[in-house]
Scaffold this motif. Structure first.
Motif: not given
Length: 436
Positions: A266-278, A108-117, A90-94
């Motif tokens: 949120i795990w770094g590949n789970q963009r949908r869960r991040l959107d639902l959390l927001r 680019p490896y994290f779908a939770t940010v623009a470069e990862g999509q 979580a700290a690294l994801h932060w």
């Protein structure tokens, strides 16, 4: 080759965790697998990556982190390292979410940010991932591990609100006081403001909640209940007259700093869960804004949405004390109390004590106020109960009405409620409404 038995023990623990999360989060598994590789042979792997000293230093900091909470003579397996590993992830994801320049190569490896999509996204099994990870962790240095030591892992699975909302809809509850035991962010206390679809087939669906857009989908198996006959008002869910959550680690629901920490869990590949959390956090902010406007005497055209309140509680010891403060002194509507994936961390003795205290309080309260009390629990199986799939949770509703008590098993579901297998309990619960 590494000879230190402590390093080998932690390497084995991290390897077990990587295997467990691989299907859920490939990027999380890849991070753990790199740690496993480095711990196995820091000098050799360090030479391959061009910096043996950096790899060795990272391994030393990692092992120090993992051993901080060790109790001499006690070894409970890989679960010992679970919390520190989650905190480190979580700290690294932060840092990634915050666009820190030191971790730009990892984005680019994290779908939770623009470069990862899209076209810039990369897979964590590519050849460059190990070097990029080393560059990032080396650049963050001791700061990353110090942040990890002070990090609190916060539950962020907002799909679990259906655990209480579905039973409320089935019994046609019109208004309730809502209490969550063991919550962190408390966002599941707003479940009636979301949208949940339960689908048995393409045509057999139950759609509940007040949001207009699709949000959560549960693919269902097992017994198909009678889905007709609900009014639109019933499907919207009850009016919630109070929302109170209790957690050992009390977190403030408002504030950018807490929001950032919640998102990082949120795990770094789970963009949908991040959107639902927001989306859930946006609902809470709307509730706060309405409360402020009301305190200032301003009118609003929106339906008044009471904000959730989080209180400190030590579970399982403080159940009765917490419930006494969480429920209004002079209630006019029933109570729904619920817990999701909380008692999994209790011993068998503590779990039985928790259940005993909950039932005692609910029975006494219902007799005193002449109102029903519903206790919903969504928890992993304990001894004597075999889940149909590993990690699935048993969904149980207990009803207290005066001296009457009834327990109904709805079925089993994935801990994120993406799949469920129901028994006859859904129909049994709905029949109680029809007999009223």
């Amino acid at each position: 080759m590494l000879r230190d038995p402590a390093w080998e023990r932690h390497r084995s623990s991290l390897a077990a965790q990587a295997g467990f999360v691989r299907s859920y989060s490939p990027v999380t598994a890849a991070l753990l697998e790199q740690a496993v590789t480095w711990l196995a042979d820091p000098e050799g792997r360090g030479r391959e990556l061009g910096d043996p000293g950096a790899v060795r230093e990272i391994c030393e900091r990692l092992v120090a982190l993992l051993t901080e909470d060790d109790i001499e003579g006690i070894d409970t397996g890989w679960i010992d390292d679970l919390q520190p590993a989650l905190r480190l992830n979580a700290a690294l994801h932060w840092y990634v979410l915050g666009n820190d320049p030191r971790v730009v190569e990892l984005r680019p490896y994290f779908a939770t940010v623009a470069e990862g999509q899209g076209p810039t996204a990369r897979k964590p099994n590519d050849d460059e991932f190990p070097q990029r990870l080393l560059n990032a962790v080396k650049a963050l240095g001791a700061e990353l591990f110090e942040r990890t030591r002070n990090w609190q892992v916060v539950a962020n699975e907002t799909s679990r609100g259906i655990a209480w909302l579905l039973p409320a809809v089935l019994v046609s509850a019109e208004a309730v006081h809502l209490v969550e035991l063991g919550c962190s962010a408390g966002l599941n206390l707003y479940a009636e403001q979301r949208r949940y679809d339960l689908a048995w087939t393409a045509s057999k669906r139950l759609r509940i909640g007040r949001a207009d857009d699709d949000e959560f989908l549960t693919v269902c198996g097992g017994v198909i209940p009678h889905l007709e006959g609900f009014t639109q008002a019933e499907l919207r869910g009850p009016e919630v007259l109070s929302r109170v959550g209790g957690d050992t680690r009390r977190g403030q629901l408002d504030g950018a700093e807490f929001d950032g920490r919640l998102e990082a869990c949120i795990w770094g590949n789970q963009r949908r869960r991040l959107d639902l959390l927001r989306q859930g956090m946006a609902i809470h902010r709307r509730a706060i804004e309405q409360a402020v406007q009301q305190s200032l005497g301003a009118s609003t055209s929106d339906e008044l949405l009471l904000p959730a309140k989080i209180q400190p509680v030590e579970l399982p010891s403080d159940v009765s004390e917490f419930l006494a403060t969480a429920v209004p002194t002079h209630p006019k509507v029933p109570v729904i109390a619920y817990n999701t994936c909380v008692t999994a961390y209790f011993s068998d003795v503590d779990q039985r004590a928790y259940a005993r205290d909950m039932r005692s309080f609910a029975r006494t309260w219902s007799l005193q106020h002449k109102l029903p009390w519903m206790w919903v629990r969504f928890e992993p199986a304990r001894a004597g109960k075999d889940a149909p799939h590993p990690g699935w949770c048993l969904w149980v509703v207990e009803l207290f009405s005066g001296s009457k008590h009834k327990s109904i098993e709805l079925g089993w579901a994935h801990p994120h409620l993406i799949r469920a297998e129901f028994g006859p309990g859904l129909a049994e619960l709905r029949d109680l409404r029809d007999r009223r």
